[in-house]
Design a protein around this motif. Structure first.
Motif, PDB file in Angstrom:
ATOM      1  N   LEU A  92       0.832  -1.193   0.000  1.00  0.00           N
ATOM      2  CA  LEU A  92       0.000   0.000   0.000  1.00  0.00           C
ATOM      3  C   LEU A  92       0.868   1.245   0.000  1.00  0.00           C
ATOM      4  O   LEU A  92       1.947   1.263   0.594  1.00  0.00           O
ATOM      5  CB  LEU A  92      -0.901   0.031   1.229  1.00  0.00           C
ATOM      6  CG  LEU A  92      -1.992  -1.019   1.290  1.00  0.00           C
ATOM      7  CD1 LEU A  92      -2.688  -0.968   2.638  1.00  0.00           C
ATOM      8  CD2 LEU A  92      -2.993  -0.796   0.170  1.00  0.00           C
ATOM      9  N   GLY A  93       0.367   2.278  -0.631  1.00  0.00           N
ATOM     10  CA  GLY A  93       1.014   3.583  -0.586  1.00  0.00           C
ATOM     11  C   GLY A  93       0.087   4.589   0.062  1.00  0.00           C
ATOM     12  O   GLY A  93      -1.087   4.308   0.313  1.00  0.00           O
ATOM     13  N   TRP A  94       0.595   5.735   0.357  1.00  0.00           N
ATOM     14  CA  TRP A  94      -0.185   6.830   0.934  1.00  0.00           C
ATOM     15  C   TRP A  94      -0.855   6.435   2.252  1.00  0.00           C
ATOM     16  O   TRP A  94      -1.992   6.820   2.531  1.00  0.00           O
ATOM     17  CB  TRP A  94      -1.240   7.359  -0.048  1.00  0.00           C
ATOM     18  CG  TRP A  94      -0.628   7.880  -1.308  1.00  0.00           C
ATOM     19  CD1 TRP A  94      -0.559   7.237  -2.498  1.00  0.00           C
ATOM     20  CD2 TRP A  94       0.037   9.125  -1.508  1.00  0.00           C
ATOM     21  NE1 TRP A  94       0.092   7.998  -3.420  1.00  0.00           N
ATOM     22  CE2 TRP A  94       0.475   9.186  -2.830  1.00  0.00           C
ATOM     23  CE3 TRP A  94       0.315  10.210  -0.679  1.00  0.00           C
ATOM     24  CZ2 TRP A  94       1.171  10.254  -3.365  1.00  0.00           C
ATOM     25  CZ3 TRP A  94       0.999  11.278  -1.206  1.00  0.00           C
ATOM     26  CH2 TRP A  94       1.416  11.297  -2.527  1.00  0.00           C
ATOM     27  N   LEU A  95      -0.183   5.651   3.058  1.00  0.00           N
ATOM     28  CA  LEU A  95      -0.758   5.204   4.325  1.00  0.00           C
ATOM     29  C   LEU A  95      -1.044   6.360   5.275  1.00  0.00           C
ATOM     30  O   LEU A  95      -1.909   6.256   6.140  1.00  0.00           O
ATOM     31  CB  LEU A  95       0.164   4.187   5.000  1.00  0.00           C
ATOM     32  CG  LEU A  95       0.298   2.856   4.269  1.00  0.00           C
ATOM     33  CD1 LEU A  95       1.345   1.987   4.935  1.00  0.00           C
ATOM     34  CD2 LEU A  95      -1.037   2.141   4.202  1.00  0.00           C
ATOM     35  N   GLU A  96      -0.321   7.458   5.123  1.00  0.00           N
ATOM     36  CA  GLU A  96      -0.508   8.612   5.999  1.00  0.00           C
ATOM     37  C   GLU A  96      -1.561   9.575   5.465  1.00  0.00           C
ATOM     38  O   GLU A  96      -1.797  10.616   6.050  1.00  0.00           O
ATOM     39  CB  GLU A  96       0.815   9.379   6.177  1.00  0.00           C
ATOM     40  CG  GLU A  96       1.933   8.557   6.786  1.00  0.00           C
ATOM     41  CD  GLU A  96       2.689   7.718   5.758  1.00  0.00           C
ATOM     42  OE1 GLU A  96       2.635   8.018   4.554  1.00  0.00           O
ATOM     43  OE2 GLU A  96       3.331   6.741   6.171  1.00  0.00           O
ATOM     44  N   GLY A  97      -2.178   9.251   4.333  1.00  0.00           N
ATOM     45  CA  GLY A  97      -3.129  10.167   3.718  1.00  0.00           C
ATOM     46  C   GLY A  97      -2.409  11.265   2.960  1.00  0.00           C
ATOM     47  O   GLY A  97      -1.213  11.171   2.693  1.00  0.00           O
ATOM     48  N   TYR A  98      -3.136  12.315   2.611  1.00  0.00           N
ATOM     49  CA  TYR A  98      -2.538  13.433   1.882  1.00  0.00           C
ATOM     50  C   TYR A  98      -3.412  14.663   2.041  1.00  0.00           C
ATOM     51  O   TYR A  98      -4.551  14.580   2.485  1.00  0.00           O
ATOM     52  CB  TYR A  98      -2.355  13.103   0.394  1.00  0.00           C
ATOM     53  CG  TYR A  98      -3.651  13.040  -0.385  1.00  0.00           C
ATOM     54  CD1 TYR A  98      -4.110  14.164  -1.084  1.00  0.00           C
ATOM     55  CD2 TYR A  98      -4.433  11.904  -0.406  1.00  0.00           C
ATOM     56  CE1 TYR A  98      -5.297  14.128  -1.788  1.00  0.00           C
ATOM     57  CE2 TYR A  98      -5.613  11.847  -1.113  1.00  0.00           C
ATOM     58  CZ  TYR A  98      -6.049  12.968  -1.792  1.00  0.00           C
ATOM     59  OH  TYR A  98      -7.223  12.930  -2.484  1.00  0.00           O
ATOM     60  N   ILE A  99      -2.842  15.805   1.701  1.00  0.00           N
ATOM     61  CA  ILE A  99      -3.598  17.054   1.648  1.00  0.00           C
ATOM     62  C   ILE A  99      -3.365  17.680   0.272  1.00  0.00           C
ATOM     63  O   ILE A  99      -2.347  17.437  -0.361  1.00  0.00           O
ATOM     64  CB  ILE A  99      -3.205  18.058   2.758  1.00  0.00           C
ATOM     65  CG1 ILE A  99      -1.726  18.457   2.618  1.00  0.00           C
ATOM     66  CG2 ILE A  99      -3.472  17.478   4.126  1.00  0.00           C
ATOM     67  CD1 ILE A  99      -1.335  19.621   3.507  1.00  0.00           C
ATOM     68  N   SER A 100      -4.323  18.429  -0.186  1.00  0.00           N
ATOM     69  CA  SER A 100      -4.190  19.143  -1.471  1.00  0.00           C
ATOM     70  C   SER A 100      -4.042  20.623  -1.194  1.00  0.00           C
ATOM     71  O   SER A 100      -4.780  21.189  -0.390  1.00  0.00           O
ATOM     72  CB  SER A 100      -5.433  18.924  -2.343  1.00  0.00           C
ATOM     73  OG  SER A 100      -5.531  17.584  -2.720  1.00  0.00           O
ATOM     74  N   ILE A 101      -3.065  21.225  -1.831  1.00  0.00           N
ATOM     75  CA  ILE A 101      -2.861  22.666  -1.735  1.00  0.00           C
ATOM     76  C   ILE A 101      -3.129  23.231  -3.116  1.00  0.00           C
ATOM     77  O   ILE A 101      -2.402  22.930  -4.069  1.00  0.00           O
ATOM     78  CB  ILE A 101      -1.439  23.011  -1.265  1.00  0.00           C
ATOM     79  CG1 ILE A 101      -1.196  22.393   0.107  1.00  0.00           C
ATOM     80  CG2 ILE A 101      -1.231  24.520  -1.247  1.00  0.00           C
ATOM     81  CD1 ILE A 101       0.219  22.536   0.614  1.00  0.00           C
ATOM     82  N   LEU A 102      -4.179  23.980  -3.230  1.00  0.00           N
ATOM     83  CA  LEU A 102      -4.554  24.566  -4.501  1.00  0.00           C
ATOM     84  C   LEU A 102      -3.729  25.822  -4.774  1.00  0.00           C
ATOM     85  O   LEU A 102      -3.264  26.482  -3.824  1.00  0.00           O
ATOM     86  CB  LEU A 102      -6.031  24.904  -4.500  1.00  0.00           C
ATOM     87  CG  LEU A 102      -6.969  23.713  -4.282  1.00  0.00           C
ATOM     88  CD1 LEU A 102      -8.408  24.179  -4.143  1.00  0.00           C
ATOM     89  CD2 LEU A 102      -6.832  22.730  -5.416  1.00  0.00           C
ATOM     90  N   PRO A 103      -3.518  26.175  -6.038  1.00  0.00           N
ATOM     91  CA  PRO A 103      -2.801  27.401  -6.348  1.00  0.00           C
ATOM     92  C   PRO A 103      -3.423  28.584  -5.606  1.00  0.00           C
ATOM     93  O   PRO A 103      -4.641  28.737  -5.545  1.00  0.00           O
ATOM     94  CB  PRO A 103      -2.957  27.543  -7.854  1.00  0.00           C
ATOM     95  CG  PRO A 103      -3.168  26.141  -8.336  1.00  0.00           C
ATOM     96  CD  PRO A 103      -3.951  25.459  -7.239  1.00  0.00           C
ATOM     97  N   GLY A 104      -2.577  29.393  -5.021  1.00  0.00           N
ATOM     98  CA  GLY A 104      -3.032  30.560  -4.271  1.00  0.00           C
ATOM     99  C   GLY A 104      -3.248  30.290  -2.797  1.00  0.00           C
ATOM    100  O   GLY A 104      -3.494  31.201  -2.023  1.00  0.00           O
ATOM    101  N   GLN A 105      -3.180  29.012  -2.375  1.00  0.00           N
ATOM    102  CA  GLN A 105      -3.374  28.657  -0.970  1.00  0.00           C
ATOM    103  C   GLN A 105      -2.059  28.312  -0.282  1.00  0.00           C
ATOM    104  O   GLN A 105      -2.070  27.805   0.819  1.00  0.00           O
ATOM    105  CB  GLN A 105      -4.320  27.461  -0.841  1.00  0.00           C
ATOM    106  CG  GLN A 105      -5.727  27.743  -1.253  1.00  0.00           C
ATOM    107  CD  GLN A 105      -6.624  26.526  -1.031  1.00  0.00           C
ATOM    108  OE1 GLN A 105      -6.164  25.404  -0.942  1.00  0.00           O
ATOM    109  NE2 GLN A 105      -7.917  26.781  -0.949  1.00  0.00           N
ATOM    110  N   GLU A 106      -0.946  28.597  -0.918  1.00  0.00           N
ATOM    111  CA  GLU A 106       0.350  28.256  -0.331  1.00  0.00           C
ATOM    112  C   GLU A 106       0.596  29.025   0.930  1.00  0.00           C
ATOM    113  O   GLU A 106       0.225  30.110   1.139  1.00  0.00           O
ATOM    114  CB  GLU A 106       1.509  28.520  -1.310  1.00  0.00           C
ATOM    115  CG  GLU A 106       1.463  27.677  -2.535  1.00  0.00           C
ATOM    116  CD  GLU A 106       0.660  28.285  -3.678  1.00  0.00           C
ATOM    117  OE1 GLU A 106       0.591  29.496  -3.819  1.00  0.00           O
ATOM    118  OE2 GLU A 106       0.097  27.488  -4.432  1.00  0.00           O
TER     119      GLU A 106
END
Length: 76
Positions: free
Chosen positions: A62-76
């Motif tokens: 399995l990959g991504w066991l820790e989950g992930y977050i998405s950062i959209l352009p302009g939200q940095e």
């Protein structure tokens, strides 16, 4: 065989957006490199020769066991 090799091409735009293309999945690193050599002179790829990435992936893990977050352009 306990791993495969992926060949991707990543085009990163000035705004941080990425266009990722999965070129193929191969049984050896040598086959992935041969595929890269076969297409690297084609339109688009020729303009961005540093966009190629080859990575090994173990099978049945399995990959991504820790989950992930998405950062959209302009939200940095």
């Amino acid at each position: 065989m306990n791993q495969v090799w992926t060949l991707h091409h990543v085009h990163e735009f000035d705004d941080g957006h990425e266009d990722v293309k999965l070129i193929g999945i191969f049984s050896s690193e040598n086959l992935a490199l041969a595929a890269k050599q076969k297409i690297q002179d084609q339109p688009g790829f020729l303009d961005l020769p540093d966009g190629f990435e080859i990575h090994a992936h173990k099978l049945d893990q399995l990959g991504w066991l820790e989950g992930y977050i998405s950062i959209l352009p302009g939200q940095e």
